[in-house]
Design an enzyme around this catalytic site. Structure first.
Site, mmCIF file in Angstrom:
data_model
loop_
_atom_site.group_PDB
_atom_site.id
_atom_site.type_symbol
_atom_site.label_atom_id
_atom_site.label_comp_id
_atom_site.label_asym_id
_atom_site.label_seq_id
_atom_site.Cartn_x
_atom_site.Cartn_y
_atom_site.Cartn_z
ATOM 1 N N LYS A 10 44.425 41.830 38.080
ATOM 2 C CA LYS A 10 43.535 41.278 37.603
ATOM 3 C C LYS A 10 42.532 42.498 36.668
ATOM 4 O O LYS A 10 42.787 43.237 36.197
ATOM 5 C CB LYS A 10 42.057 41.164 39.078
ATOM 6 N N TYR A 50 41.888 28.610 40.380
ATOM 7 C CA TYR A 50 40.846 28.894 41.487
ATOM 8 C C TYR A 50 40.309 28.245 41.482
ATOM 9 O O TYR A 50 39.011 27.564 42.875
ATOM 10 C CB TYR A 50 39.838 30.077 41.457
ATOM 11 N N ASN A 117 39.513 43.050 43.609
ATOM 12 C CA ASN A 117 40.373 43.921 44.389
ATOM 13 C C ASN A 117 41.454 43.646 44.219
ATOM 14 O O ASN A 117 42.321 44.134 44.468
ATOM 15 C CB ASN A 117 40.467 42.487 46.037
ATOM 16 N N HIS A 120 45.717 39.268 42.348
ATOM 17 C CA HIS A 120 45.612 37.852 43.386
ATOM 18 C C HIS A 120 47.457 38.010 43.653
ATOM 19 O O HIS A 120 48.399 37.662 42.669
ATOM 20 C CB HIS A 120 45.864 37.057 42.147
ATOM 21 N N GLU A 131 50.888 27.546 40.222
ATOM 22 C CA GLU A 131 50.273 29.113 39.916
ATOM 23 C C GLU A 131 51.325 29.067 38.490
ATOM 24 O O GLU A 131 50.564 29.619 37.364
ATOM 25 C CB GLU A 131 49.913 29.914 40.071
HETATM 26 P P1 IDP Z 1 42.807 36.274 48.445
HETATM 27 O O1 IDP Z 1 43.077 36.502 46.343
HETATM 28 O O2 IDP Z 1 43.197 37.702 49.579
HETATM 29 O O3 IDP Z 1 43.639 35.294 48.787
HETATM 30 P P2 IDP Z 1 41.378 34.144 48.133
HETATM 31 O O4 IDP Z 1 40.731 33.678 48.956
HETATM 32 O O5 IDP Z 1 41.687 33.463 47.590
HETATM 33 O O6 IDP Z 1 41.392 35.375 48.456
HETATM 34 O O7 IDP Z 1 39.777 33.513 46.895
HETATM 35 C C1 IDP Z 1 39.851 34.818 45.637
HETATM 36 C C2 IDP Z 1 38.973 35.609 45.303
HETATM 37 O O8 IDP Z 1 37.774 35.111 45.310
HETATM 38 C C3 IDP Z 1 39.431 37.161 46.045
HETATM 39 O O9 IDP Z 1 40.906 37.828 45.702
HETATM 40 C C4 IDP Z 1 38.318 37.380 45.683
HETATM 41 O O10 IDP Z 1 38.134 39.282 44.337
HETATM 42 C C5 IDP Z 1 36.767 37.068 45.912
HETATM 43 N N1 IDP Z 1 36.442 36.290 46.982
HETATM 44 C C6 IDP Z 1 37.223 36.238 48.047
HETATM 45 N N2 IDP Z 1 36.272 36.270 49.289
HETATM 46 C C7 IDP Z 1 35.232 35.915 48.745
HETATM 47 C C8 IDP Z 1 34.131 37.079 49.701
HETATM 48 O O11 IDP Z 1 33.848 36.198 50.026
HETATM 49 N N3 IDP Z 1 33.409 37.957 48.770
HETATM 50 C C9 IDP Z 1 33.551 38.357 47.030
HETATM 51 N N4 IDP Z 1 34.481 37.678 46.769
HETATM 52 C C10 IDP Z 1 35.380 36.773 47.402
HETATM 53 MG MG MG Z 2 44.135 33.052 47.539
#
Ligand code: IDP
Ligand code: MG
Length: 137
Positions: A10, A50, A117, A120, A131
């Site tokens: 990212k 997304y 974070n 992805h 994807e």
């Molecule tokens: P993942 O990347 O671990 O699969 P997802 O639930 O698919 O997590 O969410 C996509 C991205 O959205 C996450 O990687 C993170 O950057 C952001 N995100 C997900 N949940 C939250 C949240 O509760 N607060 C803030 N950001 C979030």
């Molecule tokens: Mg995800």
């Protein structure tokens, strides 16, 4: 039978100069990088990528963050790579992601509306196919 997944470094990972370290961990684990490109994702691509998160409170901040700079898209292959990379990446929240994982070792909470974070990883065979089609079409 081999399997393929989409991994993204990212914009925070690229900006912090962690692309090489993340690629190193993927290769050190034994997965094979079979596609690699750097691009500035546009809104259309990110909305498709997304789509499952549309309407959630972090959706707009997520799209904005993912548009904030270049992303490195990686196609990685190997038996059970989808599950294996999710394990290497660690859980979504970098504060509590296990040490030893990419998010646990290299990520932190910056107090923003969206978690930055670093990576992805596709979460199923169906998501991976969808994807990879979006990022490597
Ligand atoms: P993942 O990347 O671990 O699969 P997802 O639930 O698919 O997590 O969410 C996509 C991205 O959205 C996450 O990687 C993170 O950057 C952001 N995100 C997900 N949940 C939250 C949240 O509760 N607060 C803030 N950001 C979030
Ligand atoms: Mg995800």
């Amino acid at each position: 039978m081999s399997e393929a997944t989409l991994i993204l470094v990212k914009p925070d990972g690229v900006a912090r100069g962690l692309t090489g370290e993340i690629l190193r961990r993927i290769e050190a684990k034994g997965y094979v990088v079979t596609g690699l490109r750097m691009l500035e994702a546009d809104r259309e691509l990110l909305a498709a990528h997304y789509a499952e998160h549309e309407g959630k409170p972090f959706y707009e901040p997520l799209i904005e963050f993912m548009s904030s700079g270049p992303t490195v898209a990686i196609r990685a292959e190997g038996h059970r790579v989808i599950e294996g990379f999710r394990s290497l990446a660690g859980t979504t929240d970098p504060s509590t992601a296990a040490p030893g994982t990419i998010r646990g070792d290299l990520g932190r909470d910056w107090g923003l509306k969206v978690q930055q974070n670093l990576v992805h990883g596709s979460d199923s065979v169906e998501s991976a196919e969808r994807e990879l089609g979006l990022w490597f079409s």
